[in-house]
Scaffold this motif. Sequence first.
Motif, PDB file in Angstrom:
ATOM      1  N   GLU A  80      14.837 -25.414  -1.215  1.00  8.83           N
ATOM      2  CA  GLU A  80      15.767 -24.850  -2.188  1.00  8.83           C
ATOM      3  C   GLU A  80      15.118 -23.692  -2.934  1.00  8.83           C
ATOM      4  N   ARG A  81      13.857 -23.891  -3.354  1.00  8.59           N
ATOM      5  CA  ARG A  81      13.161 -22.843  -4.116  1.00  8.59           C
ATOM      6  C   ARG A  81      12.958 -21.584  -3.293  1.00  8.59           C
ATOM      7  N   SER A  82      12.724 -21.737  -2.003  1.00  7.34           N
ATOM      8  CA  SER A  82      12.394 -20.590  -1.147  1.00  7.34           C
ATOM      9  C   SER A  82      13.622 -19.977  -0.486  1.00  7.34           C
ATOM     10  N   GLY A  83      14.779 -20.642  -0.616  1.00  4.92           N
ATOM     11  CA  GLY A  83      15.970 -20.117   0.050  1.00  4.92           C
ATOM     12  C   GLY A  83      16.122 -20.592   1.486  1.00  4.92           C
ATOM     13  N   LEU A  84      15.087 -21.278   2.014  1.00  2.70           N
ATOM     14  CA  LEU A  84      15.181 -21.785   3.392  1.00  2.70           C
ATOM     15  C   LEU A  84      16.282 -22.824   3.551  1.00  2.70           C
ATOM     16  N   ILE A  85      16.768 -23.345   2.424  1.00  5.03           N
ATOM     17  CA  ILE A  85      17.832 -24.346   2.490  1.00  5.03           C
ATOM     18  C   ILE A  85      19.100 -23.767   3.122  1.00  5.03           C
ATOM     19  N   VAL A  86      19.259 -22.451   3.060  1.00  3.14           N
ATOM     20  CA  VAL A  86      20.472 -21.855   3.635  1.00  3.14           C
ATOM     21  C   VAL A  86      20.459 -21.990   5.169  1.00  3.14           C
ATOM     22  N   SER A 124      26.694 -19.542   2.303  1.00  3.67           N
ATOM     23  CA  SER A 124      27.094 -19.626   3.719  1.00  3.67           C
ATOM     24  C   SER A 124      28.005 -20.796   4.059  1.00  3.67           C
ATOM     25  N   LEU A 125      28.339 -21.642   3.083  1.00  7.46           N
ATOM     26  CA  LEU A 125      29.020 -22.893   3.427  1.00  7.46           C
ATOM     27  C   LEU A 125      30.349 -22.685   4.147  1.00  7.46           C
ATOM     28  N   LEU A 126      31.121 -21.749   3.661  1.00 10.11           N
ATOM     29  CA  LEU A 126      32.445 -21.542   4.249  1.00 10.11           C
ATOM     30  C   LEU A 126      32.316 -21.148   5.723  1.00 10.11           C
ATOM     31  N   GLU A 127      31.384 -20.235   5.983  1.00  8.66           N
ATOM     32  CA  GLU A 127      31.152 -19.790   7.353  1.00  8.66           C
ATOM     33  C   GLU A 127      30.572 -20.927   8.203  1.00  8.66           C
ATOM     34  N   ASP A 128      29.601 -21.659   7.647  1.00  2.28           N
ATOM     35  CA  ASP A 128      28.983 -22.776   8.381  1.00  2.28           C
ATOM     36  C   ASP A 128      30.053 -23.805   8.757  1.00  2.28           C
ATOM     37  N   ALA A 129      30.924 -24.092   7.807  1.00  2.00           N
ATOM     38  CA  ALA A 129      31.941 -25.125   8.034  1.00  2.00           C
ATOM     39  C   ALA A 129      32.960 -24.659   9.075  1.00  2.00           C
TER      40      ALA A 129
END
Length: 276
Positions: A80-86, A124-129
């Motif tokens: 989460e801190r590094s943005g890798l969560i995306v 990115s959630l909308l696109e991922d979904a």
Amino acid sequence: AKQMGRDCAVAYRSTFEQDTAARLTLISQLREALRLQQFVLHFQPIMAPDGRTVGLEALVRWQHPERGLLPPGEFIEECERSGLIVPLGRWVMLEAGRVAGLLRAAGHALRISVNVSALQLRQSLLEDARDVVAQHDLAPGMIELELTESSVMGDPAAGVQIMRALRDLGFEVAIDDFGTGFSSLAYLKRLPINRLKIDRGFVCDIPGDSEDAEICHSIIRLAQTLGLKTVAEGVETQAQHDWLVAQGCDELQGFLFARPMPIDALHAWLAERRAA
Ligand code: C2E
Ligand code: CA
Ligand code: CA
Ligand code: CA
């Protein structure tokens, strides 16, 4: 005193530098892990009061080459801190969808719940979904997105807009760890959600602890008033199960039924229960 102060400063700086070095190492290892596909999903069944399996929660683990299988507590915060969560969250979504497709082919039409971080929600959630249902030919209603109160409340207007778009597409949305955050009741009423997941912390001491029992009871009543379903997390005992069902809790999840398990074990678990 002066000497000691200097030592302290030196000691502080070196731990700080060690921490930073360790973080940078972890971040580069996590980036490698994504590239080398070292992440795996385990799945924990979600049950109806009548004993049917109604869903699965996807929970990520890291198959570390030296340290073995690591739970999310060891790496999600750094992601989460590094943005890798995306990118990790996107991988989790697509992998969960792949498994949902496999299970459906085996005759198990189960809803799959995926945990979503605040950053993924906004980026990115909308696109991922959209991509997961297209890639695996799934009905959006088979996918549930679990968001925490804090991930929504960080920027409520933006978060709610994305949640509404997801709901309009037919995805299910749940509030995870409900009761531990600070969402106001006024906001809750307006959120486009289907379920509240009662945090494990309120479940572990019921029915004996009268305060926790009152909190669980209130959450279930509140959900009923708002037309939402409830899921209790961390159900470990039959006494907890029976009490929650008597209160009107709709779904239950916890070690009483099954621990999160890899896909092979899940197949066996589902087959055994179907045979029973
Ligand atoms: P969570 O979403 O609240 O997930 C439930 C956690 O409770 C899981 O821990 C699960 O193994 C554990 N659990 C389930 N039943 C019981 C029980 O009966 N008793 C007890 N004591 N524990 C139980 P896990 O897998 O270690 O996950 C921890 C947290 O990591 C999750 O909490 C979630 O916040 C986060 N997480 C897991 N996977 C993902 C992911 O793919 N993306 C994101 N963003 N976060 C994830
Ligand atoms: Ca969850
Ligand atoms: Ca939870
Ligand atoms: Ca939790």
